[in-house]
Scaffold this motif. Structure first.
Motif, PDB file in Angstrom:
ATOM      1  N   ALA A  92       0.786  -1.115   0.036  1.00 44.89           N
ATOM      2  CA  ALA A  92       0.154  -0.180   0.085  1.00 44.89           C
ATOM      3  C   ALA A  92       0.741   1.137   0.019  1.00 44.89           C
ATOM      4  O   ALA A  92       0.322   2.205  -0.069  1.00 44.89           O
ATOM      5  CB  ALA A  92      -1.063   0.080   1.198  1.00 44.89           C
ATOM      6  N   ASN A  93       2.019   1.230   0.152  1.00 43.56           N
ATOM      7  CA  ASN A  93       3.015   2.260   0.144  1.00 43.56           C
ATOM      8  C   ASN A  93       3.097   2.918  -1.203  1.00 43.56           C
ATOM      9  O   ASN A  93       3.140   2.079  -2.175  1.00 43.56           O
ATOM     10  CB  ASN A  93       4.497   1.927   0.412  1.00 43.56           C
ATOM     11  N   PRO A  94       2.984   4.295  -1.317  1.00 48.18           N
ATOM     12  CA  PRO A  94       2.975   4.798  -2.558  1.00 48.18           C
ATOM     13  C   PRO A  94       4.006   4.574  -3.451  1.00 48.18           C
ATOM     14  O   PRO A  94       4.204   4.495  -4.686  1.00 48.18           O
ATOM     15  CB  PRO A  94       2.637   6.343  -2.464  1.00 48.18           C
ATOM     16  N   ALA A  95       5.180   4.393  -2.866  1.00 42.78           N
ATOM     17  CA  ALA A  95       6.739   4.071  -3.421  1.00 42.78           C
ATOM     18  C   ALA A  95       6.538   2.838  -4.065  1.00 42.78           C
ATOM     19  O   ALA A  95       7.279   2.423  -5.057  1.00 42.78           O
ATOM     20  CB  ALA A  95       7.630   4.072  -2.592  1.00 42.78           C
ATOM     21  N   ALA A  96       5.457   1.780  -3.700  1.00 45.13           N
ATOM     22  CA  ALA A  96       5.294   0.488  -4.229  1.00 45.13           C
ATOM     23  C   ALA A  96       4.949   0.545  -5.887  1.00 45.13           C
ATOM     24  O   ALA A  96       4.811  -0.454  -6.662  1.00 45.13           O
ATOM     25  CB  ALA A  96       4.257  -0.357  -3.425  1.00 45.13           C
ATOM     26  N   ALA A  97       4.534   1.924  -6.146  1.00 45.70           N
ATOM     27  CA  ALA A  97       3.960   2.097  -7.593  1.00 45.70           C
ATOM     28  C   ALA A  97       4.783   1.561  -8.411  1.00 45.70           C
ATOM     29  O   ALA A  97       4.727   1.049  -9.634  1.00 45.70           O
ATOM     30  CB  ALA A  97       3.580   3.466  -7.928  1.00 45.70           C
ATOM     31  N   GLU A  98       6.381   2.001  -8.301  1.00 43.86           N
ATOM     32  CA  GLU A  98       7.227   1.726  -9.341  1.00 43.86           C
ATOM     33  C   GLU A  98       7.326  -0.103  -9.168  1.00 43.86           C
ATOM     34  O   GLU A  98       7.626  -0.502 -10.465  1.00 43.86           O
ATOM     35  CB  GLU A  98       8.644   2.103  -8.724  1.00 43.86           C
ATOM     36  N   LEU A 114      -0.027   5.821  -7.417  1.00 36.94           N
ATOM     37  CA  LEU A 114       0.469   7.108  -7.881  1.00 36.94           C
ATOM     38  C   LEU A 114      -0.631   8.100  -7.636  1.00 36.94           C
ATOM     39  O   LEU A 114      -0.267   9.473  -7.069  1.00 36.94           O
ATOM     40  CB  LEU A 114       0.806   7.026  -9.173  1.00 36.94           C
ATOM     41  N   LEU A 115      -1.686   8.061  -7.926  1.00 39.23           N
ATOM     42  CA  LEU A 115      -2.690   9.045  -8.033  1.00 39.23           C
ATOM     43  C   LEU A 115      -3.099   9.282  -6.487  1.00 39.23           C
ATOM     44  O   LEU A 115      -3.197  10.648  -6.033  1.00 39.23           O
ATOM     45  CB  LEU A 115      -4.105   8.675  -8.551  1.00 39.23           C
ATOM     46  N   ASP A 116      -3.177   8.387  -5.555  1.00 37.80           N
ATOM     47  CA  ASP A 116      -3.012   8.465  -4.139  1.00 37.80           C
ATOM     48  C   ASP A 116      -2.045   9.598  -3.714  1.00 37.80           C
ATOM     49  O   ASP A 116      -2.161  10.283  -2.687  1.00 37.80           O
ATOM     50  CB  ASP A 116      -3.160   7.207  -3.435  1.00 37.80           C
ATOM     51  N   ALA A 117      -0.938   9.486  -4.043  1.00 39.19           N
ATOM     52  CA  ALA A 117       0.379  10.147  -3.565  1.00 39.19           C
ATOM     53  C   ALA A 117       0.122  11.285  -3.986  1.00 39.19           C
ATOM     54  O   ALA A 117       0.789  12.323  -3.531  1.00 39.19           O
ATOM     55  CB  ALA A 117       1.542   9.215  -4.083  1.00 39.19           C
ATOM     56  N   CYS A 118      -0.602  11.691  -4.910  1.00 42.96           N
ATOM     57  CA  CYS A 118      -0.683  13.097  -5.659  1.00 42.96           C
ATOM     58  C   CYS A 118      -1.442  14.269  -4.579  1.00 42.96           C
ATOM     59  O   CYS A 118      -1.468  15.211  -4.643  1.00 42.96           O
ATOM     60  CB  CYS A 118      -1.474  13.199  -6.812  1.00 42.96           C
ATOM     61  N   THR A 119      -1.944  13.416  -3.544  1.00 38.91           N
ATOM     62  CA  THR A 119      -2.513  14.439  -2.416  1.00 38.91           C
ATOM     63  C   THR A 119      -1.335  15.197  -1.585  1.00 38.91           C
ATOM     64  O   THR A 119      -1.738  16.142  -0.992  1.00 38.91           O
ATOM     65  CB  THR A 119      -3.261  13.477  -1.434  1.00 38.91           C
ATOM     66  N   ARG A 120      -0.003  14.730  -1.856  1.00 34.42           N
ATOM     67  CA  ARG A 120       0.852  15.349  -1.478  1.00 34.42           C
ATOM     68  C   ARG A 120       1.362  16.513  -1.989  1.00 34.42           C
ATOM     69  O   ARG A 120       1.139  16.666  -3.310  1.00 34.42           O
ATOM     70  CB  ARG A 120       2.348  14.489  -1.377  1.00 34.42           C
ATOM     71  N   HIS A 121       1.844  17.463  -1.145  1.00 33.63           N
ATOM     72  CA  HIS A 121       2.091  18.930  -1.852  1.00 33.63           C
ATOM     73  C   HIS A 121       2.715  18.983  -3.469  1.00 33.63           C
ATOM     74  O   HIS A 121       2.175  19.441  -4.133  1.00 33.63           O
ATOM     75  CB  HIS A 121       2.670  19.766  -0.956  1.00 33.63           C
ATOM     76  N   GLU A 122       3.771  18.275  -3.264  1.00 35.34           N
ATOM     77  CA  GLU A 122       4.668  18.435  -4.624  1.00 35.34           C
ATOM     78  C   GLU A 122       3.861  17.704  -5.661  1.00 35.34           C
ATOM     79  O   GLU A 122       4.076  17.868  -7.014  1.00 35.34           O
ATOM     80  CB  GLU A 122       6.009  18.223  -4.329  1.00 35.34           C
TER      81      GLU A 122
END
Length: 289
Positions: free
Chosen positions: A229-235, A262-270
């Motif tokens: 479930a970690n966004p880094a696992a997208a890779e 990856l889209l979930d990670a997009c809630t992060r600022h950058e």
């Protein structure tokens, strides 16, 4: 207050706010210019790495250089030049990166600043690789890696190993895979999942290229099972999709899961700033992406 004014995400507010305060105090007093230069170099590095804004980092560092260039022959001057070189590297200003790296390295060596020397050489090596000078670049990187190992500079040793496994995908993937396997073993020996996690993606691609498909599959499955479930696992989902494609298998489940993370990670600022169609880079994003 400084962090809020700069619009930094809350996760950075404390550390960067302290840095800003240190810079303002040191500049205002002018009693410790070396402290100010070092703090600004740290701030520029945070701007580049944490905010993914090398242009902003370069502006900060160059403005500081106009004030503190008289410190060039000192450790704070080396730190500031390193921040400038790093910002140029982030902007793919390759010739400028080399110029600043070559400027700081003789001083760092004379002052016996080991970590600055290793960082400068590493930046030089990766820039040479980017410029299409792979043999020269890899010779530098291998020397940097050995220097970091010999002096037990673990964070820079890890950085060098990651970069070498990445670039060896196109050079000597068998050597890249060997480096990755060695790194996985170091991670296990240290009990550091962080260290090990940095070896998985590049090692898998190297393994694809030398036909070690079963090894790559087992490695990716092992790490996804631990932290899927970690966004880094997208890779890793994308890497597994590549392996499925090589084997003529269905790729879409892994591609879709990687995209979701990856889209979930997009809630992060950058992340949001980078891919939001309304953001400053929105015109580079295809409609519907």
């Amino acid at each position: 207050v400084g962090a809020a004014l700069l619009g930094l995400p809350l996760r950075l507010g404390g550390a960067v706010g302290i840095l800003i305060a240190a810079v303002l105090i040191a500049i205002a007093s002018r009693l410790a210019t070396d402290t100010a230069a070092t703090a600004i170099a740290d701030l520029a590095r945070a701007h580049r790495s944490e905010l993914a804004d090398p242009a902003g980092a370069l502006a900060i560092a160059m403005e500081a250089w106009s004030e503190f260039s008289d410190l060039e022959q000192t450790p704070p001057g080396v730190a500031l030049m390193g921040a400038i070189a790093a910002a140029h590297r982030g902007l793919n200003n390759n010739e400028d990166t080399l110029a600043w790296a070559d400027r700081l390295l003789p001083i760092a060596e004379r002052l016996r600043l080991l970590e600055d020397t290793i960082s400068g050489l590493m930046r030089r090596g990766t820039t040479l690789l980017t410029l299409g000078r792979p043999r020269e670049g890899m010779i530098v990187m291998r020397g940097v890696h050995q220097l970091a190992i010999a002096n037990d500079v673990r964070d820079l040793e890890l950085n060098a190993r990651i970069l070498m496994t990445f670039f060896e995908q196109w050079g000597e993937p068998a050597a890249g895979l060997a480096l990755g396997r060695g790194g996985l073993e170091i991670g296990r020996r240290l009990g550091s999942r962080w260290y090990g996690s940095q070896m998985v993606g590049n090692s898998s691609i190297c393994a694809f290229r030398v036909g070690e498909w079963d090894f790559a599959a087992a490695l990716i499955d092992e790490w996804l099972a631990a932290d899927a479930a970690n966004p880094a696992a997208a890779e890793l989902y994308v890497d597994r999709a590549i392996l499925h494609a090589l084997r003529g298998e269905d790729t879409m489940p892994d591609i879709e899961e990687g995209e979701r993370l990856l889209l979930d990670a997009c809630t992060r600022h950058e992340w949001k700033r980078i891919i939001d169609p309304a953001g400053p880079f929105g015109d580079t994003i295809p409609p519907g992406t």
